[in-house]
Design an enzyme around this catalytic site. Structure first.
Site, PDB file in Angstrom:
ATOM      1  N   ARG A 166       2.861  -2.890  -7.240  1.00  0.00           N
ATOM      2  CA  ARG A 166       3.781  -2.754  -6.095  1.00  0.00           C
ATOM      3  C   ARG A 166       3.587  -1.989  -5.066  1.00  0.00           C
ATOM      4  O   ARG A 166       4.393  -1.578  -4.122  1.00  0.00           O
ATOM      5  CB  ARG A 166       5.203  -2.300  -6.868  1.00  0.00           C
ATOM      6  CG  ARG A 166       5.786  -3.453  -7.751  1.00  0.00           C
ATOM      7  CD  ARG A 166       7.056  -3.032  -8.335  1.00  0.00           C
ATOM      8  NE  ARG A 166       8.044  -3.096  -7.610  1.00  0.00           N
ATOM      9  CZ  ARG A 166       8.901  -1.961  -7.303  1.00  0.00           C
ATOM     10  NH1 ARG A 166       8.605  -0.596  -7.770  1.00  0.00           N
ATOM     11  NH2 ARG A 166       9.812  -2.168  -6.419  1.00  0.00           N
ATOM     12  N   ASP A 167       2.323  -1.590  -4.900  1.00  0.00           N
ATOM     13  CA  ASP A 167       1.713  -0.576  -3.908  1.00  0.00           C
ATOM     14  C   ASP A 167       0.407  -1.067  -3.619  1.00  0.00           C
ATOM     15  O   ASP A 167      -0.745  -0.039  -3.741  1.00  0.00           O
ATOM     16  CB  ASP A 167       1.957   0.903  -3.955  1.00  0.00           C
ATOM     17  CG  ASP A 167       1.955   1.585  -2.432  1.00  0.00           C
ATOM     18  OD1 ASP A 167       2.076   0.823  -1.584  1.00  0.00           O
ATOM     19  OD2 ASP A 167       1.806   2.693  -2.691  1.00  0.00           O
ATOM     20  N   CYS A 168      -0.009  -2.303  -3.793  1.00  0.00           N
ATOM     21  CA  CYS A 168      -1.354  -2.884  -3.916  1.00  0.00           C
ATOM     22  C   CYS A 168      -2.330  -2.841  -3.024  1.00  0.00           C
ATOM     23  O   CYS A 168      -2.801  -3.928  -2.541  1.00  0.00           O
ATOM     24  CB  CYS A 168      -1.232  -4.030  -5.068  1.00  0.00           C
ATOM     25  SG  CYS A 168      -2.816  -4.871  -5.784  1.00  0.00           S
ATOM     26  N   TYR A 169      -2.687  -1.723  -1.941  1.00  0.00           N
ATOM     27  CA  TYR A 169      -3.443  -1.674  -1.062  1.00  0.00           C
ATOM     28  C   TYR A 169      -4.734  -1.358  -1.390  1.00  0.00           C
ATOM     29  O   TYR A 169      -5.023  -0.501  -2.294  1.00  0.00           O
ATOM     30  CB  TYR A 169      -2.688  -0.955   0.099  1.00  0.00           C
ATOM     31  CG  TYR A 169      -1.444  -1.507   0.636  1.00  0.00           C
ATOM     32  CD1 TYR A 169      -1.193  -2.562   1.369  1.00  0.00           C
ATOM     33  CD2 TYR A 169      -0.255  -0.871   0.145  1.00  0.00           C
ATOM     34  CE1 TYR A 169       0.000  -2.958   1.949  1.00  0.00           C
ATOM     35  CE2 TYR A 169       0.988  -1.392   0.534  1.00  0.00           C
ATOM     36  CZ  TYR A 169       1.176  -2.222   1.532  1.00  0.00           C
ATOM     37  OH  TYR A 169       2.307  -2.927   1.905  1.00  0.00           O
ATOM     38  N   HIS A 172      -5.850   2.163  -2.801  1.00  0.00           N
ATOM     39  CA  HIS A 172      -5.758   2.511  -4.286  1.00  0.00           C
ATOM     40  C   HIS A 172      -6.676   1.828  -5.090  1.00  0.00           C
ATOM     41  O   HIS A 172      -6.416   2.162  -6.389  1.00  0.00           O
ATOM     42  CB  HIS A 172      -4.271   1.938  -4.632  1.00  0.00           C
ATOM     43  CG  HIS A 172      -3.260   2.796  -3.778  1.00  0.00           C
ATOM     44  ND1 HIS A 172      -1.852   2.035  -3.501  1.00  0.00           N
ATOM     45  CD2 HIS A 172      -3.188   3.997  -3.293  1.00  0.00           C
ATOM     46  CE1 HIS A 172      -1.250   3.111  -2.760  1.00  0.00           C
ATOM     47  NE2 HIS A 172      -2.029   4.269  -2.529  1.00  0.00           N
TER      48      HIS A 172
END
Length: 268
Positions: A166-169, A172
């Site tokens: 859900r913050d898969c940039y 990361h």
């Protein structure tokens, strides 16, 4: 409720630092503040020859919760998402943070205080920084294939464990510095920043599409051919490639459209 006080824990190695009043001891820690956001702080510190990161959640407040609910977003109330996702991934053999302490207190969802302590990963660089240092071009076809396979396998392992980031940039996805300095063979990758993660029996398609769109958007300067995307999809599916390939490849339209929407929003 999934969480209760019995889920609070501190590894024995950290007892000298966090024993007794855990929250007060955490606030008194000295180290380098690596990230600070409203209601949240991440501190890097050392103890017993080991480097750790502590992320503290100070309570979102009713205003922040109301804003999230009105915009249809899932509010992050505490460090419990990160703990649950990290344990899911660890049990599935997916490389991510190793949790060494967790604490949460308070009943009100707006004013819960919590913290999570993780052991520092081996020295690594962000995937996007590595690609940027290469001028967004792979040094060789072998490196291209190895990195695409590794990123696809890591994302696939995450989804198979029932976790959506859900913050898969790309920032990361961490790549071992040893491999980044001398790329040969299969790179070692790790996942960071799981505080927004979704955990379930399986990952809903919309969350999978969203995660992959975020990843594709953050790699926007990288030229990916059709063969690259098929290679990534194959690594994503793993041993289930034969049964899932048509479904996954059909989703690329939705993934690409969402990535383009993110790009337009970012530019505006």
């Amino acid at each position: 409720m999934w969480w209760s006080r019995r889920h609070n824990f501190v590894d024995e190695a950290l007892h000298p630092l966090l024993g007794g009043d855990v929250w007060a001891a955490a606030c008194a820690l000295r180290g380098e503040v690596v990230r600070s956001a409203p209601g949240r702080r991440t501190l890097r510190f050392e103890h017993g020859g080991q480097t750790y990161y502590i992320k503290q959640h100070f309570g979102a407040g009713w205003g922040e919760l109301l804003k999230n609910w009105l915009t249809g977003k899932h509010p992050v109330l505490s460090a419990v998402n990160e703990l649950r996702a990290a344990r899911r991934l660890q049990n599935a053999g997916v490389a991510a943070i190793r949790v060494r302490a967790f604490w949460r207190e308070g009943v009100s969802p707006a004013h819960q205080r919590s913290l999570i302590v993780s052991e520092a990963l081996p020295e690594a660089v962000q995937l996007d920084h590595l690609l940027q240092s290469w001028g967004w071009k792979f040094p060789s076809p072998q490196v291209r294939a190895a990195l695409i396979d590794a990123v696809g396998a890591l994302a696939g392992g995450m989804f198979d464990a029932g976790v959506a980031h859900r913050d898969c940039y790309a920032c990361h996805f961490m790549v071992s510095k040893a491999w980044a300095d001398h790329p040969a063979g299969r790179p070692e990758l790790f996942l960071l920043d799981l505080h927004r993660a979704y955990c379930g029996v399986e990952v809903p398609r919309r969350l999978m599409v969203r995660d992959l769109a975020q990843l594709l958007f953050s790699l926007g300067e990288l030229e990916l051919s059709l063969c690259d995307r098929v290679r990534f999809a194959r690594a994503l599916c793993g041993t289930a490639w034969r049964s899932r390939r048509r479904d996954v490849l059909r989703q690329w339209g939705a993934i690409t459209a969402r990535a383009q929407a993110l790009h337009r929003r970012h530019r505006s």
